[in-house]
Structures are given as structure tokens and as C-alpha cells.
Write an enzyme that holds these catalytic residues in place. Sequence first.
Site, PDB file in Angstrom:
ATOM      1  N   LYS A 100       3.206   4.431  -1.021  1.00  0.00           N
ATOM      2  CA  LYS A 100       3.025   5.329  -2.497  1.00  0.00           C
ATOM      3  C   LYS A 100       4.345   5.976  -2.182  1.00  0.00           C
ATOM      4  CE  LYS A 100      -1.379   5.160  -0.674  1.00  0.00           C
ATOM      5  NZ  LYS A 100      -2.070   4.196  -1.533  1.00  0.00           N
ATOM      6  N   HIS A 138       0.749  -1.258  -0.110  1.00  0.00           N
ATOM      7  CA  HIS A 138      -0.017  -0.014  -0.141  1.00  0.00           C
ATOM      8  C   HIS A 138       0.793   1.190  -0.037  1.00  0.00           C
ATOM      9  CE1 HIS A 138      -3.274   2.756   1.679  1.00  0.00           C
ATOM     10  NE2 HIS A 138      -3.831   2.193   0.679  1.00  0.00           N
TER      11      HIS A 138
END
Length: 486
Positions: free
Chosen positions: A406, A404
Site C-alpha cells: 500500500k 499487497h
Amino acid sequence: MTTFYTVVNWLVILGYWLLIAGVTLRILMKRRAVPSAMAWLLIIYILPLVGIIAYLSFGELHLGKRRAERARAMWPSTAKWLNDLKACKHIFAEDNSPVAESLFKLCERRQGIGGVKGNQLQLLTESDDVMQALIRDIQLARHNIEMVFYIWQPGGMADSVAESLMAAARRGVHCRLMLDSAGSVAFFRSPWAAMMRNAGIEVVEALKVNLMRVFLRRMDLRQHRKMVMIDNYIAYTGSMNMVDPRYFKQDSGVGQWIDLMARMEGPVATSMGIVYSCDWEIETGKRILPPPPDVNIMPFEEASGHTIHTIASGPGFPEDLIHQALLTAAYAAKEHLIMTTPYFVPSDDLLHAICTAAQRGVDVSIILPRKNDSLLVGWASRAFFTELLAAGVKIYQFEGGLLHTKSVLVDGELSLVGTVNLDMRSLWLNFEITLVIDDAGFGSDLAAVQDDYISRSRLLDARRWLKRPLWQRIVERLFYFFSPLL
């Protein structure tokens, strides 16, 4: 009577086609990407009623009348605050590394202030480490705590954070908590919301979902930021929601979520504070401008300090800036470009920038989760693989859970870390935040994290990819066609 029904029938048909024509004209008159316009037109003409309802609900960026008025009203005072902050010249960096110079200039001209120096950063890659560090900082807080998250899921360590936050409020610390209505639905249905309010915490349900107002405000516009500010000096941001991954979405079949957070000390907390202030005023109408940085506690002169620019997006913030920042970063790369994202549905411009970087000799790697919790995005992202592989981009499929994180790393020195996915929703719709960091030391730390991700990934083989079944190609192209809407 027959004549009456005939007239009614013709009026219904006329109204039907006038409605379609009106929506079609509105789509054509709006300046939007051609693929997006074509996708909307296709839906409207294949499934007219569904398409029209979908377009009126999700096709245009409506913040809502009341929030839009607040956004307009807050900018004079916010602009004055930013102008006053410029007087604190000692917090602003005067020079940047060659790879970061263009991006920092872009951010300064679009947002009105430069990057701030003298910050200390720590990368946290384990959820327990994030929670424990946050609890310690909350326990030491003296004045104020501001938090915003897309998801707050009760259970596990998240409850420990909640307990420490309530304890801080009871001892007199001013605590504010903003949570997205859709993302944190489990929180607002739990006893925790009432318990926190009873403890003295200001809890706000941001962008409240209300089906009665579906045509007055875009319901899929979400508050996607993850930020914590403590005493206007300590700040956190990154990809992690306030969830314990051991309890979160365990039935989704993708494994535990893997996240990254940055803990910061320094004047960057002030620049993040003004973002929170704007969000708070848009949602509540209350103005809470942060104080300027305290010269006595900021490590301005430390040579090891990191230079950071904060980019915020969403209605009321500089339009398209995060997209511009990603393009600028990709074109600035000369040696290495590494991107990590759970959802990869890039714009044509970003796709071309990534491919062009690889074609001019840059070592480009993209790390994606092998299993995705979004079926639609998972299939849509695969439609881009052939073009990326043909350009020489390395695609790593992470197998250790739902990656997850970024992040973007350019030439080991320019880093982008925050909440932004490489998809249309993050680039042009949601309230997001990204840190732009110009520092080789931090870049080295981020590179180590990305190397760890790669060690737990499988490199996608171009030859095997081209031999995938025909039905997969058909499904990919189908979702690719609708990718501008995802």
C-alpha cells in the site's frame, strides 16, 4: 382461537413493518454517503430479515461499550502527553517541501503535533530481509518490544521471529504482542500463544470475535495495523503481516504475497508508540504511555534525516483523516501520482481526485494485482476502470503474485506508506496506520520499487477493455452498487 391467531398474525406483521421502518429511519438519520445509504435500503427492502440482521451487525460503527469508555477515558492523559511532547521542539520539522506542505499542515491541525525530523528510513521489499532485520533488532533489544499485527500465521520464518521474541522476554525485555482475533485465528489455535505467554510475553487477542455479542459490537471492525517498536527508538510498519509468504495462503491461486515494510530509527518511534499505547489501553484498560525521545541518541541534526508524520485511524482517532490525507495528496500532485494497493474500491471523492489529477496533466498510475484473493473486491474494483481509463489514468495489473503493498508517491517527493488499502473498510472502519514522508531520497527509493512492480505488470489497454463481454459488465455493476458496503 381463530381470533387469537388473527391478532397474533397482525401483531407480527405490524412488528415486522415497524422494525423495517425503524431501521430505515435510522439509516436516513445517520449522516452517511448517499450510495452507502441506498445500498443498505435496497438490501433491507429486497431481503428484509437478512438486510436488518446485516445492518445491525455491520451497518454502524460500534466499538463496544467497554472499549468506547476506555477510549474516552484515555484522551485526557494522551492529550497531556502530546502537549508535553511539543516541548521537545528540536524533533519537529519547521518547513516542508511545497508538495508536502498542505498535507503536513492538515495532519498537524487534526492530530495536535507536527511531523518529526531526524529519522533514518530503510525500505524492505523481501520478506526474508524483513524477518532477518527484525530478528537482529529483537536480539539487540534491551528494554521493551511492542508488536501489533492483523495476521500472525505460524510457519517458516514467522516461527524464527517468535523464537527470538520469546528469548528476549526470557532475558528480561518487556514484550507486548497484540494480534487481531479474526486475522490471527490460526495463531491463537496453535501452541504458540501459550508458549509465548509462558515465556513472559503479554499476548492480547484484539477485538475478539464473539457471536454472542454480534449486535453489541461491529464484528468486521478489525485491528489492521502492522507495527513493531523496539526500545522506543526502532520502528517498523508497512503492509506485511507476520507471515512467511512461502507458506501463506498457497491454495488461494494468487501466488506469493508481495509486501513492503519500512524500518525506521529516530523520534518517529515515539509518535508510533503513542498510537500503540492508545490501542493497548482500548483493548486492555492498561496505560503504557511511551517516554519522550532521548536527545542523546536521536540523530536530530543529520541533514539526511527524513521528516515523517504518522497518521492513525480507527474509532477514537481523528475521523476521516486518512481519507482527507489521500485527497490532499492527490490534489497536490503536479507531475506524477503513483498508487499501489491490493484492494481498490475508492470513495467517489477519491475517485474524482484521481481522475481530476490525470485530466489536469498529472501522470497518474495505479498498480493493482491481476489476481485478487477477494472475489467481491476484485469484481467491484473493475467497475471503476472505465472512468479511470477515460480520464487518462494508467492501470497496471501486477502478474508476479498478490501485490499487497500500500503506497502513494506524489511528484517523487511526498510518500505515503502503511497499512491502508484504497477501499471503504480501510478508509473509514479499521484501525490503520500510514506514514507520510517528505523526502526526495526516500521518494526515489519508493519510485524504484514501484518501477519494479510496473516491470512485472501488464498495462490495461483501454480499447480492449471496452470490448470485454457484456456479462462481465453486468457483474461489475452489480458489485459496484454494493461497493459502499465492501
